[in-house]
Scaffold this motif. Sequence first.
Motif, PDB file in Angstrom:
ATOM      1  N   LEU A   1     -96.202  31.433 -25.240  1.00  0.00           N
ATOM      2  CA  LEU A   1     -95.843  32.024 -26.523  1.00  0.00           C
ATOM      3  C   LEU A   1     -95.397  30.925 -27.469  1.00  0.00           C
ATOM      4  O   LEU A   1     -94.815  29.922 -27.060  1.00  0.00           O
ATOM      5  CB  LEU A   1     -94.729  33.051 -26.337  1.00  0.00           C
ATOM      6  N   GLY A   2     -95.638  31.126 -28.764  1.00  0.00           N
ATOM      7  CA  GLY A   2     -95.336  30.088 -29.726  1.00  0.00           C
ATOM      8  C   GLY A   2     -94.115  30.375 -30.566  1.00  0.00           C
ATOM      9  O   GLY A   2     -93.417  31.374 -30.394  1.00  0.00           O
ATOM     10  N   GLY A   3     -93.861  29.485 -31.520  1.00  0.00           N
ATOM     11  CA  GLY A   3     -92.683  29.597 -32.361  1.00  0.00           C
ATOM     12  C   GLY A   3     -91.433  29.385 -31.538  1.00  0.00           C
ATOM     13  O   GLY A   3     -91.375  28.505 -30.678  1.00  0.00           O
ATOM     14  N   LEU A   4     -90.447  30.212 -31.747  1.00  0.00           N
ATOM     15  CA  LEU A   4     -89.184  30.081 -31.030  1.00  0.00           C
ATOM     16  C   LEU A   4     -89.292  30.556 -29.581  1.00  0.00           C
ATOM     17  O   LEU A   4     -88.380  30.333 -28.790  1.00  0.00           O
ATOM     18  CB  LEU A   4     -88.115  30.894 -31.765  1.00  0.00           C
ATOM     19  N   TYR A   5     -90.404  31.206 -29.232  1.00  0.00           N
ATOM     20  CA  TYR A   5     -90.519  31.863 -27.938  1.00  0.00           C
ATOM     21  C   TYR A   5     -91.244  31.023 -26.882  1.00  0.00           C
ATOM     22  O   TYR A   5     -91.597  31.536 -25.822  1.00  0.00           O
ATOM     23  CB  TYR A   5     -91.237  33.199 -28.101  1.00  0.00           C
ATOM     24  N   GLY A   6     -91.461  29.746 -27.143  1.00  0.00           N
ATOM     25  CA  GLY A   6     -92.220  28.915 -26.214  1.00  0.00           C
ATOM     26  C   GLY A   6     -91.530  28.702 -24.883  1.00  0.00           C
ATOM     27  O   GLY A   6     -92.179  28.491 -23.868  1.00  0.00           O
ATOM     28  N   ASP A   7     -90.203  28.739 -24.866  1.00  0.00           N
ATOM     29  CA  ASP A   7     -89.418  28.569 -23.630  1.00  0.00           C
ATOM     30  C   ASP A   7     -88.304  29.599 -23.649  1.00  0.00           C
ATOM     31  O   ASP A   7     -87.171  29.312 -24.048  1.00  0.00           O
ATOM     32  CB  ASP A   7     -88.854  27.145 -23.553  1.00  0.00           C
ATOM     33  N   LEU A   8     -88.622  30.804 -23.236  1.00  0.00           N
ATOM     34  CA  LEU A   8     -87.646  31.895 -23.323  1.00  0.00           C
ATOM     35  C   LEU A   8     -86.420  31.678 -22.448  1.00  0.00           C
ATOM     36  O   LEU A   8     -85.290  31.890 -22.906  1.00  0.00           O
ATOM     37  CB  LEU A   8     -88.321  33.229 -23.006  1.00  0.00           C
ATOM     38  N   PRO A   9     -86.559  31.228 -21.194  1.00  0.00           N
ATOM     39  CA  PRO A   9     -85.353  30.962 -20.399  1.00  0.00           C
ATOM     40  C   PRO A   9     -84.489  29.865 -21.028  1.00  0.00           C
ATOM     41  O   PRO A   9     -83.256  29.966 -21.049  1.00  0.00           O
ATOM     42  CB  PRO A   9     -85.902  30.531 -19.040  1.00  0.00           C
ATOM     43  N   GLY A  10     -85.128  28.825 -21.551  1.00  0.00           N
ATOM     44  CA  GLY A  10     -84.377  27.762 -22.206  1.00  0.00           C
ATOM     45  C   GLY A  10     -83.682  28.244 -23.460  1.00  0.00           C
ATOM     46  O   GLY A  10     -82.530  27.878 -23.739  1.00  0.00           O
ATOM     47  N   LEU A  11     -84.365  29.097 -24.220  1.00  0.00           N
ATOM     48  CA  LEU A  11     -83.759  29.649 -25.430  1.00  0.00           C
ATOM     49  C   LEU A  11     -82.566  30.522 -25.077  1.00  0.00           C
ATOM     50  O   LEU A  11     -81.518  30.451 -25.731  1.00  0.00           O
ATOM     51  CB  LEU A  11     -84.801  30.454 -26.205  1.00  0.00           C
ATOM     52  N   LYS A  12     -82.701  31.350 -24.032  1.00  0.00           N
ATOM     53  CA  LYS A  12     -81.584  32.206 -23.614  1.00  0.00           C
ATOM     54  C   LYS A  12     -80.370  31.360 -23.258  1.00  0.00           C
ATOM     55  O   LYS A  12     -79.223  31.685 -23.646  1.00  0.00           O
ATOM     56  CB  LYS A  12     -82.004  33.042 -22.414  1.00  0.00           C
ATOM     57  N   ALA A  13     -80.584  30.275 -22.555  1.00  0.00           N
ATOM     58  CA  ALA A  13     -79.469  29.403 -22.176  1.00  0.00           C
ATOM     59  C   ALA A  13     -78.804  28.793 -23.398  1.00  0.00           C
ATOM     60  O   ALA A  13     -77.565  28.699 -23.471  1.00  0.00           O
ATOM     61  CB  ALA A  13     -79.967  28.306 -21.232  1.00  0.00           C
ATOM     62  N   LYS A  14     -79.596  28.390 -24.369  1.00  0.00           N
ATOM     63  CA  LYS A  14     -79.041  27.796 -25.587  1.00  0.00           C
ATOM     64  C   LYS A  14     -78.275  28.834 -26.402  1.00  0.00           C
ATOM     65  O   LYS A  14     -77.215  28.531 -26.972  1.00  0.00           O
ATOM     66  CB  LYS A  14     -80.166  27.175 -26.424  1.00  0.00           C
ATOM     67  N   LEU A  15     -78.799  30.053 -26.479  1.00  0.00           N
ATOM     68  CA  LEU A  15     -78.081  31.110 -27.184  1.00  0.00           C
ATOM     69  C   LEU A  15     -76.744  31.382 -26.501  1.00  0.00           C
ATOM     70  O   LEU A  15     -75.700  31.475 -27.158  1.00  0.00           O
ATOM     71  CB  LEU A  15     -78.926  32.383 -27.230  1.00  0.00           C
ATOM     72  N   ASP A  16     -76.777  31.516 -25.190  1.00  0.00           N
ATOM     73  CA  ASP A  16     -75.553  31.782 -24.444  1.00  0.00           C
ATOM     74  C   ASP A  16     -74.523  30.681 -24.667  1.00  0.00           C
ATOM     75  O   ASP A  16     -73.322  30.960 -24.842  1.00  0.00           O
ATOM     76  CB  ASP A  16     -75.846  31.906 -22.952  1.00  0.00           C
ATOM     77  N   ALA A  17     -74.980  29.446 -24.669  1.00  0.00           N
ATOM     78  CA  ALA A  17     -74.064  28.318 -24.819  1.00  0.00           C
ATOM     79  C   ALA A  17     -73.370  28.317 -26.173  1.00  0.00           C
ATOM     80  O   ALA A  17     -72.271  27.771 -26.318  1.00  0.00           O
ATOM     81  CB  ALA A  17     -74.821  27.003 -24.620  1.00  0.00           C
ATOM     82  N   ASN A  18     -74.008  28.948 -27.166  1.00  0.00           N
ATOM     83  CA  ASN A  18     -73.439  28.998 -28.507  1.00  0.00           C
ATOM     84  C   ASN A  18     -72.826  30.356 -28.844  1.00  0.00           C
ATOM     85  O   ASN A  18     -72.427  30.582 -29.994  1.00  0.00           O
ATOM     86  CB  ASN A  18     -74.511  28.639 -29.534  1.00  0.00           C
TER      87      ASN A  18
END
Length: 261
Positions: free
Chosen positions: A46-63
């Motif tokens: 998936l493209g845009g912000l969704y290219g690495d969903l597990p990584g994005l979830k971790a970054k959201l959680d961290a913030n």
Amino acid sequence: MMDMSFQMFSGRNYPLDQVLKTVADAGYKYVEGYGGLDYASTDGGLGGLYGDLPGLKAKLDANGLTMPTAHVGLDLLEQPDRALAINEALGTTVFMCPWLSPDQRPTDVAGWQAFGERLANISAPFTKAGITFGYHNHDFEFAMLPDGRYPMDVLLEAAPDIYTEADIAWIYRGKADAFAWLEKFGKRIVAVHVKDIAPAGQNLDEDGWADVGHGTLPWKDLLNHVKAKTAARYFVAEHDNPNDLTRFATRSIATVNSFGV
């Protein structure tokens, strides 16, 4: 104070980690994602912000951030099994089709009716999964049709079970009466974009947009109207081309907080 969201497309030209930290530090509670197959990599992800969903979830959680709403490209929405991965990974419960490319835009009433019916069909698997599905406008959906209706009205009338995210600044750029339109379709408006338009001739390097409260739109009155006349639950700060991310993020949320709405 209103819990604010931040449209991540506003930060597309900045490092993701920087954007998320800036947004969280400024006091936003949510972000709104963007992406679709037109952003996708050659490996089929998936493209845009969704290219690495597990990584994005971790970054959201961290913030300390979550993504309740997302812009999901039309091409990806037509592959629902893939699009639903966003919901599964991030808990996103509102999907908005964000854009219709110029080569696909109808030119008459029948065309907009057909597009509305297409969206209604696309919505079925998302509605079944408990996701609120809708369409986000620009200005071209407010270019009057020969029968005196806006394309946006025709679209929504052809798809009575879908919702919308009202981008109010684009409604103004389309020269429509935003207050009247928001009231007319209020029950179907589940989110709004909160962004501002610079005075004529200003902020040309930012495509004529402005930080919220530093442009020409009557945002205090608009927010009061949205809260009184619509079903909007999400208020998403956006600037399509900010040249200073921190300035835009901090000044915009400060403006909204100062209203006390």
